[in-house]
Each structure stands twice: as C-alpha cells, then as structure tokens.
Motif scaffolding. Structure first.
Motif, PDB file in Angstrom:
ATOM      1  N   VAL A 214      47.301  42.019  42.409  1.00  0.00           N
ATOM      2  CA  VAL A 214      47.534  42.236  40.987  1.00  0.00           C
ATOM      3  C   VAL A 214      47.491  43.745  40.762  1.00  0.00           C
ATOM      4  CG1 VAL A 214      46.656  41.799  38.678  1.00  0.00           C
ATOM      5  CG2 VAL A 214      46.477  40.041  40.431  1.00  0.00           C
ATOM      6  N   LEU A 273      36.767  49.493  34.461  1.00  0.00           N
ATOM      7  CA  LEU A 273      36.689  48.108  33.978  1.00  0.00           C
ATOM      8  C   LEU A 273      36.480  48.073  32.468  1.00  0.00           C
ATOM      9  CD1 LEU A 273      36.319  45.075  34.173  1.00  0.00           C
ATOM     10  CD2 LEU A 273      34.150  45.441  35.342  1.00  0.00           C
ATOM     11  N   ASP A 274      35.821  49.096  31.946  1.00  0.00           N
ATOM     12  CA  ASP A 274      35.545  49.162  30.504  1.00  0.00           C
ATOM     13  C   ASP A 274      36.753  49.675  29.710  1.00  0.00           C
ATOM     14  OD1 ASP A 274      33.600  48.889  28.337  1.00  0.00           O
ATOM     15  OD2 ASP A 274      33.673  51.072  28.213  1.00  0.00           O
ATOM     16  N   PHE A 280      41.332  47.627  37.376  1.00  0.00           N
ATOM     17  CA  PHE A 280      40.589  47.224  38.574  1.00  0.00           C
ATOM     18  C   PHE A 280      41.201  47.907  39.781  1.00  0.00           C
ATOM     19  CE2 PHE A 280      40.448  43.551  35.775  1.00  0.00           C
ATOM     20  CZ  PHE A 280      39.116  43.185  35.809  1.00  0.00           C
ATOM     21  N   ASP A 284      38.392  41.844  46.267  1.00  0.00           N
ATOM     22  CA  ASP A 284      37.353  41.100  46.986  1.00  0.00           C
ATOM     23  C   ASP A 284      37.034  41.740  48.343  1.00  0.00           C
ATOM     24  OD1 ASP A 284      37.191  39.403  44.829  1.00  0.00           O
ATOM     25  OD2 ASP A 284      38.028  37.647  45.839  1.00  0.00           O
ATOM     26  N   ARG A 287      34.668  44.596  47.631  1.00  0.00           N
ATOM     27  CA  ARG A 287      33.349  44.045  47.331  1.00  0.00           C
ATOM     28  C   ARG A 287      32.617  43.652  48.614  1.00  0.00           C
ATOM     29  NH1 ARG A 287      31.981  38.928  43.690  1.00  0.00           N
ATOM     30  NH2 ARG A 287      33.861  38.020  44.547  1.00  0.00           N
TER      31      ARG A 287
ATOM     32  N   ASP B 266      34.549  42.896  29.198  1.00  0.00           N
ATOM     33  CA  ASP B 266      34.754  44.032  30.105  1.00  0.00           C
ATOM     34  C   ASP B 266      33.535  44.949  30.116  1.00  0.00           C
ATOM     35  OD1 ASP B 266      37.317  43.075  30.602  1.00  0.00           O
ATOM     36  OD2 ASP B 266      38.268  44.410  29.157  1.00  0.00           O
ATOM     37  N   MET B 282      32.966  38.776  38.610  1.00  0.00           N
ATOM     38  CA  MET B 282      34.382  38.478  38.664  1.00  0.00           C
ATOM     39  C   MET B 282      34.906  38.696  40.084  1.00  0.00           C
ATOM     40  SD  MET B 282      35.907  39.788  35.054  1.00  0.00           S
ATOM     41  CE  MET B 282      35.371  41.498  35.120  1.00  0.00           C
ATOM     42  N   ASN B 283      35.862  37.877  40.472  1.00  0.00           N
ATOM     43  CA  ASN B 283      36.506  38.062  41.772  1.00  0.00           C
ATOM     44  C   ASN B 283      38.019  38.197  41.565  1.00  0.00           C
ATOM     45  OD1 ASN B 283      37.464  35.476  41.318  1.00  0.00           O
ATOM     46  ND2 ASN B 283      35.995  34.498  42.695  1.00  0.00           N
ATOM     47  N   ASP B 284      38.786  38.150  42.649  1.00  0.00           N
ATOM     48  CA  ASP B 284      40.236  38.352  42.525  1.00  0.00           C
ATOM     49  C   ASP B 284      40.883  37.266  41.667  1.00  0.00           C
ATOM     50  OD1 ASP B 284      39.965  40.591  44.040  1.00  0.00           O
ATOM     51  OD2 ASP B 284      41.015  39.849  45.799  1.00  0.00           O
ATOM     52  N   ARG B 287      40.323  38.300  38.070  1.00  0.00           N
ATOM     53  CA  ARG B 287      41.212  39.410  37.764  1.00  0.00           C
ATOM     54  C   ARG B 287      42.624  38.899  37.472  1.00  0.00           C
ATOM     55  NH1 ARG B 287      42.588  44.470  41.484  1.00  0.00           N
ATOM     56  NH2 ARG B 287      42.483  42.986  43.199  1.00  0.00           N
ATOM     57  N   ALA B 288      43.040  37.888  38.226  1.00  0.00           N
ATOM     58  CA  ALA B 288      44.367  37.305  37.988  1.00  0.00           C
ATOM     59  C   ALA B 288      44.409  36.636  36.614  1.00  0.00           C
ATOM     60  CB  ALA B 288      44.706  36.306  39.096  1.00  0.00           C
ATOM     61  N   ILE B 290      42.751  37.539  33.995  1.00  0.00           N
ATOM     62  CA  ILE B 290      42.860  38.623  33.005  1.00  0.00           C
ATOM     63  C   ILE B 290      44.311  39.073  32.874  1.00  0.00           C
ATOM     64  CG2 ILE B 290      42.305  41.069  32.601  1.00  0.00           C
ATOM     65  CD1 ILE B 290      39.490  40.499  33.624  1.00  0.00           C
ATOM     66  N   ARG B 291      44.973  39.265  34.009  1.00  0.00           N
ATOM     67  CA  ARG B 291      46.369  39.707  33.968  1.00  0.00           C
ATOM     68  C   ARG B 291      47.259  38.651  33.320  1.00  0.00           C
ATOM     69  NH1 ARG B 291      44.871  44.158  33.876  1.00  0.00           N
ATOM     70  NH2 ARG B 291      44.533  45.472  35.694  1.00  0.00           N
ATOM     71  N   GLU B 294      46.811  39.028  29.644  1.00  0.00           N
ATOM     72  CA  GLU B 294      47.517  40.232  29.178  1.00  0.00           C
ATOM     73  C   GLU B 294      49.015  39.981  29.112  1.00  0.00           C
ATOM     74  OE1 GLU B 294      46.467  43.379  31.829  1.00  0.00           O
ATOM     75  OE2 GLU B 294      44.399  43.440  31.128  1.00  0.00           O
ATOM     76  N   TYR B 307      40.391  36.501  26.952  1.00  0.00           N
ATOM     77  CA  TYR B 307      39.571  36.073  28.088  1.00  0.00           C
ATOM     78  C   TYR B 307      38.132  36.527  27.894  1.00  0.00           C
ATOM     79  CZ  TYR B 307      40.130  40.955  29.407  1.00  0.00           C
ATOM     80  OH  TYR B 307      40.111  42.331  29.382  1.00  0.00           O
ATOM     81  N   ILE B 360      52.810  36.396  40.716  1.00  0.00           N
ATOM     82  CA  ILE B 360      51.695  36.735  41.619  1.00  0.00           C
ATOM     83  C   ILE B 360      50.365  36.236  41.052  1.00  0.00           C
ATOM     84  CG2 ILE B 360      50.363  38.631  42.623  1.00  0.00           C
ATOM     85  CD1 ILE B 360      53.008  40.187  42.832  1.00  0.00           C
ATOM     86  N   VAL B 361      50.151  36.447  39.760  1.00  0.00           N
ATOM     87  CA  VAL B 361      48.863  36.051  39.199  1.00  0.00           C
ATOM     88  C   VAL B 361      48.704  34.525  39.210  1.00  0.00           C
ATOM     89  CG1 VAL B 361      48.545  38.117  37.786  1.00  0.00           C
ATOM     90  CG2 VAL B 361      49.626  36.141  36.765  1.00  0.00           C
ATOM     91  N   LYS B 364      47.809  33.403  42.633  1.00  0.00           N
ATOM     92  CA  LYS B 364      46.382  33.703  42.868  1.00  0.00           C
ATOM     93  C   LYS B 364      45.504  32.643  42.205  1.00  0.00           C
ATOM     94  CE  LYS B 364      45.851  38.123  44.551  1.00  0.00           C
ATOM     95  NZ  LYS B 364      44.978  38.430  45.673  1.00  0.00           N
TER      96      LYS B 364
END
Lengths: 397, 397
Positions: A214, A273-274, A280, A284, A287, B266, B282-284, B287-288, B290-291, B294, B307, B360-361, B364
């Motif tokens: 992403v 992130l804020d 991002f 992963d 991390r 956030d 949060m993980n990947d 994040r997907a 969130i996208r 958006e 979200y 892609i999102v 994921k």
C-alpha cells in the motif's frame, strides 16, 4: 579539475559521496523553498565501499546547452527549481573567482555535462538523493576549483535535497536547523570524524518490493500542516535528542546512542501516523525487525543494537564491530540465502542459532527482506581520478 | 430480581450489555488503582443483536463460598483486585438498602454465582471486557434491586475495566476523566441516545489470527511513562477532539464525526508507536483498511466512512445507513466469502465493483480478514428473562 583536448578543452572533475542514515530524523520544512528544516537532524555517513554515488562533472564549449545529467545511464532532468538553485549558486561562486583572476577559464559560462552512478540498486529505497546531490555539488565545486569548505558548500547542497547537506561530510554529522530567514545558518556541521568512533557498523535489511504494498504518497509538509503532535516533536523532543546524541557520540556511549536513535525513529514515524491522511512507511517486515532488535538486546542484557527507519520499510541496524556476532549472527542464520553476505564483513560473521522468541520475527523477515547490506561509518566525499566522462566528453561506459 | 425455590431460594437477575467502540480513545491512567484515565473518551454503544454479553447474577444461601463466575462455559477468576472492587461496592450498596429496610432478604451476605456468555467469538479481539464488566455490574445491581442510575453504577464498572463504564449506557457515551482524586467524577455520561442519531452503522473487519503475528505485550502505562508525545495528546489533542465530537454528534454532522474519529485513532496509535519499546496494534491488514476507507471517501467526494482501531488490528468502519452501498459494497465484493454477511444488514447490501485503486488493498484485506460484523448504534443494558442459571441454581446450557 583537469582539462583534456586542445582547442575546445573538456574540463572534468570526479568525486564520490556517501549515503547518510539519520539517527535523528529530518522531517518538516519551515521554509519549503529554501529547504529549511523545522528541526535539526544528525546522521552517520556510511562507508563508500558499500554505498556511494560516483559523479563526474564536466564542462566544455564543445557541449551544447542546456546542462545535462545522466544517472545510472539514464537522462535525468536538471530543470527543477532544486537542481537549478544548486547550479546557479555554484556558477556564481565560480564567476566570482573568474572576476578576481581573469586568467582563469570562464567555466561558469560553459554548459555542464554531469554523469553519475550509484554502486547500489536505486530501487533499494536507500537515501540515494542525499548522496546524489552531495556528489553533484562536490564534483562541480572541484571542477570550478571553489575554495569553499564542505560546511559552506552544504548550504548549496541543502537547497538540492535537505539531507544531502549531511553527505558532504564524513563520520557523524549534524544539520543545524538555523534561525536566519535566508537559511545562512542552516548547514552541516561535523560532530565527530569517523576516526573518533570508527567501530560503528550498520546492517541494512532491504525490504522486498516483490510484494505489492500500500503506497504512501503524502509528504512531510502534510505532517507539518496536520499532525497535532508534530510541534511537540520539533520543539521539545528533537532539541533534547540532539543534545543527548551529541553527548553520546562525544563519549562513544553506544547505549545512549542506541536509545536516542530508536526513540527518534519511533517519534518520527509516530508523527507520520498522526498525519491526515496517515503516512505509513513501516510495514509488518519493519515491525519484525524492531522485535528482533529488542529480543537480541534483551538476550545481551544491554543495548547492543539500534534500529532506525527512514521514509521507507528498510531497517537500518546500528551496532559496534565488537558485537557483530551477537547482532548480525541471527540475521545471517535467517537471511543467509539473501543477497549481500559475500563482502568482507558479511563473510566474516558466523551463523548464530535462532532463539525461540525470534522464530516468528525471523520467519517474517525471511519473507519480507530481499537483501542485506553490511556497512559502517565512513568518510566524506573523495576526489577520484576515474571519470565517467571520457576525454572526448562522452559518457564512459 | 426474581426468587425461585422455597427453603433456600435462588435469587436471579439477567441482563445483556453492549460492546462499545470508542471514537475518542481511552489510553493511559492517571490513577491505575482506581482506573482513572488521563483523558476523557467517547464511544458508540453497538447493537446487542450483533454484539452483547448476556449475564445472569444469582445468589443463594445454598451456594457455597466463594463467589463464582462462568464465562462462555468456562470458570473465570473473580479474585483479582478489579472484580473484587466491583463486588464489594455493589454489596455495600445492597447492604445499605438492607439496613434501611430489615424486611429485605440479606442478599449482600450470600455467595454469588454469575454466568455469562457472549454472542460473538472472544478470539475476535473485540472489546469484550467492557461488555462483560458492564453486564456483570448491571446484573448484580438488578439482583440487588439497587436504585442507582447507570451513571452512578458506571463509577463501579470503571473500577472493573475502564471502558466498561461506557457500556452501561446506550447510544453515544462519554467517559469524563474527572478531576477528583477519589474518582467520584470520573464516570459515564450520555452524550446522545441512539434515537438522536439512529442511522450510525459499523462494519467491523476482524483480522485473521491464522497468520502468527508479532505480539505487543506492553500496555498503556508504558506509554504514559515513556512517550514524549503522549502529554500533548492527553492535554491538548483530546480535549479539543472531545468538544468537536460532542458538537458533531449534537448536529448529526457525519463528516466532522468521521474526521475526529480517524484523527483520534491515528493519534492514539501514534502515541503507542512513540512508546519505548514501541507498541504496534495495527498491521498491514489494518493499513489496507485505512487506504480502502480513504479511497472510498475520495470516490464519494465527501467523507462517508471513518475508520478506527482499538488496541488490535481489527478495523471498525463507521458510516451512515444511507451510504451503506457505497461504503460496504466494495468490502462485500472483496470479502463476500468470509463469515458475517448472512444477517439482515449484510444480506441487503449489493456487491460493488472493486475500483482499480482498491485492487491491492482489497487483496490485502482478503488475505488478512477472517470475518466481518455488520452492526450499528444500539441501546444500553437490557433486563432479560432468559436466565443462564436455572431454578435449582445450576448453570443452564
């Protein structure tokens, strides 16, 4: 600078410049046009044997306008405001010399032909623009035989790419944010040369680009404009971190160096992130790298490794040469099949066992890391005789 | 409360209580013992048809000590300081009643047998402790026929699990941090009932637990102690967000509701990342999500989805019923094979096309989401006649 050819001589100068990886991050501009940062930053210039840009600047009346740049055999534009600001500043300095000494060739009036190449894959997402602009500025300064010292030249490099100013020096380098409106005090400063603390090493875990990710498109100014935590970072967190980091380097205190490094990376990514929308850079895989570093520090009973992440998922892990087996060994076991272990540093390190607590994180890294780079603190730009433009002015292959 | 059996009656009362998902997050305690928060928070209580804890509190002189709790057919300990604080507070209130009216049965002296069950998988990582403690407090208060209102009872629930205090009310609920040292003003407050803004919906993307993940063990007090950005969040960011959120709810202004919700999520996760060692929830997959939100807001040309993430990777996506097709449609196309679409809300929504920017999102999400839950704003605890303890005092199957 050397001149080749007789009637319309080809003037050439070549240099290499290092990549630098910040331990206190630059993020946010107080003046976008002049590339003046919201906060100071501090980086380690890395060994050019592993990561460097090699650039030849040449000029000749036989060249046609406009100035050209070739990077890794591909033409790149010099038309943007940033490269133009660098080129006109350098020409102005050359012009001053020419006015003082009319016997000098009028290089400032000649078209430039610049050829550049990196010894590392551009796609690796390393901070290649810093090395690139630093090499560009250094090579032209050498071509023009400018007397200015690297710190003065860093004022010019900064206008090309902020963090490039730090790549004009080797070792441990600060970029002071400065307070002048014209940016005249926003420049690189040597905190300590490589020789002061030569045992600093870096293991870079280059994240795989095979898996589509992403994307993050927004940049640092979105953070300045929208993050409600950013101001605290810029005004409170970073000034304290800079002071602590300079002390840690002066005292060669790795634990403090590591704590400040990790904390600042986390703080930088927290403000990303804020941001609205959130940015991002870590994934992963990143991390997992953080957990691997935490685990090996726990096993060691002291902090012997420090992670940091730039604006991308690659982990840069700083450590001291004396701890290379404990730090790098587990990664070599997990990632031994990836590219990057064949150099002198990688070959010398043994395969450690994977501790039980590392099994999940190492499996994650195995699937998410494409190559490793083993390097360490290095010197600043070096003049070289190997030119990427031949005596006839053609790019050398 | 009802009593069954003759000589040694079995007293019983049953209730259900909702899960709540905060739009302004609770993170950090100013007093860990009393569970007093560093900042106020605000949540939406969710529909109990989809997510609820059902609890029967019973007591009898035929029971042997100590008090017991059975959750989803498994014995759970009540010995911790938190449940003990709740039980003794409730017994004290009952005892006051018994003193005033000697004709009342002395329930405060009898052992408690509490049986509880959730209508959702505990492993889903939803905030089940909030619903659980709220149902526990409400059921015992009903058993004891306590006259206190939900806000007063929330003082007790808070001591069990901070966010539980918000599950004692339905609709839109604030938990004011309060300023008193004894916590007497740190309680739940109704911002608006469900009927004020009944069209609020939530799509929950439950992250898969099949893939082993890098665990986060540290908790909120580590953030309070180590994050250099946390203070700004608690003192500056959240107070402004609370004000903006209460206004958005009063005006049923979804765009403002959504902006504050996403920004606060956030900000919360940013302070987690700014913790030493960093905490990642949060993980990947998150994040997907969130996208995806958006992207769908961009396509709509206005904000129609928000979200938010609690202390885990599950995405909770708030939207209004009128926008269900535009918000949920693409997720149904991508995740239609996962569990959770069979309910009334899920079945009514069509399959939208996946936009190119979502490919892609959504891929994921497909690999990282195990099930979906479609729900919406709901009511507070409800007394029910279905008891989980039978007339002989045995847990009913």
């Amino acid at each position: 600078m050397e001149a080749a050819g007789a009637e319309k001589p080809i003037y050439r100068a070549s240099t290499t410049a290092p990549v630098n990886i910040a331990v206190i991050k630059y993020w946010g501009k107080r003046d976008p046009k002049l590339n003046l940062p919201t906060n100071s930053s501090l980086s380690v210039s890395l060994d050019q044997a592993d990561l460097r840009t090699h650039t030849t600047a040449s000029c000749s009346s036989s060249y046609s306008s406009p100035d050209t740049l070739t990077l890794n055999s591909k033409p790149e534009s010099l038309e943007g405001a940033r490269p133009q600001a660098c080129l006109s500043s350098l020409r102005a300095l050359r012009s001053e010399l020419e006015e003082k000494d009319p016997s000098l060739p009028k290089l400032s009036t000649l078209p430039l032909r610049i050829v550049s190449s990196n010894n590392f894959p551009t796609a690796a997402g390393l901070a290649s623009s810093a090395a690139g602009f630093a090499a560009l500025i250094r090579a032209i300064a050498d071509l023009y035989e400018l007397p200015q010292d690297p710190t003065t030249l860093s004022l010019i490099a900064r206008q090309g790419s902020g963090s490039a100013c730090r790549s004009l020096l080797g070792g441990y380098v600060a970029w002071d944010h400065g307070t002048e409106a014209d940016g005249s005090d926003s420049k690189a400063r040597l905190v300590a040369p490589k020789s002061h603390w030569p045992s600093m090493r870096a293991l870079i875990l280059v994240a795989s680009h095979e898996k589509k990710d992403v994307s993050s498109t927004a940049g640092m100014q979105t953070t300045v404009q929208t993050s409600q935590l950013f101001k605290t970072r810029a005004e409170v967190v970073v000034p304290a971190a800079m002071e602590a980091m300079e002390k840690a380097i002066a005292e060669k205190d790795f634990e403090s160096f590591a704590k400040v490094t990790m904390r600042d990376s986390d703080s930088f990514h927290a403000t990303c992130l804020d941001t609205t929308p959130p940015i991002f850079y870590m994934n992963d895989t990143s991390r997992a790298a953080i957990r691997a570093v935490e685990n090996l520090n726990k096993r060691a009973g002291k902090i012997i490794a420090a992670y940091t992440f730039d604006a991308g998922p690659n982990a840069v892990i700083y450590y001291l040469h004396e701890n290379r087996e404990a730090v790098v060994g587990p990664f070599k076991r997990a990632l031994g099949e990836k590219e990057g272990w064949l150099g002198q540093q990688g070959a010398a390190i043994g395969y450690a066992e994977i501790a039980q607590e590392d099994e999940i994180v190492m499996a994650k890294l195995k699937s998410g890391v494409s190559r490793v780079i083993l390097t360490g603190v290095g010197e600043g730009p070096v003049s070289v005789q190997e030119h990427l433009v031949d005596e006839q002015g053609n790019p050398a292959d």
